[in-house]
Design a protein around this motif. Structure first.
Motif, PDB file in Angstrom:
ATOM      1  N   GLN A  90       5.451   4.296   2.018  1.00 45.52           N
ATOM      2  CA  GLN A  90       5.966   5.720   2.426  1.00 45.52           C
ATOM      3  C   GLN A  90       6.448   5.710   3.981  1.00 45.52           C
ATOM      4  O   GLN A  90       7.496   6.404   4.312  1.00 45.52           O
ATOM      5  N   HIS A  91       6.122   4.767   4.470  1.00 46.01           N
ATOM      6  CA  HIS A  91       6.724   4.412   5.965  1.00 46.01           C
ATOM      7  C   HIS A  91       7.899   4.109   5.983  1.00 46.01           C
ATOM      8  O   HIS A  91       8.685   4.434   6.562  1.00 46.01           O
ATOM      9  N   THR A 127       1.030  -1.031  -0.152  1.00 47.67           N
ATOM     10  CA  THR A 127      -0.316   0.093   0.018  1.00 47.67           C
ATOM     11  C   THR A 127       1.090   1.245   0.006  1.00 47.67           C
ATOM     12  O   THR A 127       2.016   1.231   0.495  1.00 47.67           O
ATOM     13  N   LEU A 128       0.280   2.459  -0.452  1.00 47.72           N
ATOM     14  CA  LEU A 128       1.216   3.606  -0.619  1.00 47.72           C
ATOM     15  C   LEU A 128       1.499   4.062   0.878  1.00 47.72           C
ATOM     16  O   LEU A 128       2.781   4.294   1.174  1.00 47.72           O
ATOM     17  N   GLU A 129       0.706   3.903   1.931  1.00 45.57           N
ATOM     18  CA  GLU A 129       1.080   4.064   3.328  1.00 45.57           C
ATOM     19  C   GLU A 129       2.177   3.236   3.727  1.00 45.57           C
ATOM     20  O   GLU A 129       3.233   3.853   4.257  1.00 45.57           O
ATOM     21  N   ARG A 130       2.245   1.855   3.626  1.00 42.04           N
ATOM     22  CA  ARG A 130       3.264   1.023   4.184  1.00 42.04           C
ATOM     23  C   ARG A 130       4.669   1.432   3.037  1.00 42.04           C
ATOM     24  O   ARG A 130       5.836   1.370   3.723  1.00 42.04           O
TER      25      ARG A 130
END
Length: 108
Positions: free
Chosen positions: A91-92, A86-89
Motif C-alpha cells: 500500500q505504501h 506485506t500489505l503495508e509495504r
C-alpha cells in the motif's frame, strides 16, 4: 538492471518508455506492474525511484497503473525465492504512485 533480472530483457529504459508511448497514442493504456519480494526483500529504493520517474514521465499519456502482487504460484525459474510484500509495504508503494497524480488500481 531490474528489468533484465526479472524479465530477462535487455531493453534501454528509453526504449521501454517509447513503446509505452506508442501504445498510449493508439489506445487507453494501463501499466500492469507486479510488485513482489525476492528472498524476502522488496526492490531497492533506486529501482523504485527509477520506476516512479518513468511513470511520472508518462502520467499525461497513460490511464493509470494496475499494481498487483503474486496471485498464483510463479512459473519463473526462481519461483521459490518470490513472495508477496506485506500489505503495508504494498500500500505504501501504491501511495507513492498515487501521489504523482496517477490513478492506481491496487490488488495485493
Amino acid at each position: 538492471a531490474g528489468m533484465q533480472r526479472i524479465n530477462g530483457i535487455r531493453l534501454a529504459p528509453q526504449k521501454v518508455r517509447d513503446s509505452i508511448l506508442l501504445c498510449a497514442e493508439r489506445a487507453p493504456t494501463w501499466l500492469q506492474t507486479c510488485l513482489f519480494a525476492i528472498d524476502g526483500n522488496a526492490s531497492s529504493e533506486d529501482e523504485q525511484s527509477a520506476y516512479l520517474e518513468l511513470v511520472d514521465s508518462l502520467k499525461e499519456k497513460i490511464k493509470g497503473v494496475h499494481l498487483y502482487g503474486l496471485a498464483r504460484p510463479s512459473l519463473q525459474p526462481d519461483a521459490a525465492r518470490l513472495s508477496n510484500l506485506t500489505l503495508e509495504r504494498f500500500q505504501h508503494f501504491a501511495g507513492r504512485i498515487s501521489s504523482l497524480g496517477i490513478e492506481v488500481v491496487a490488488n495485493p
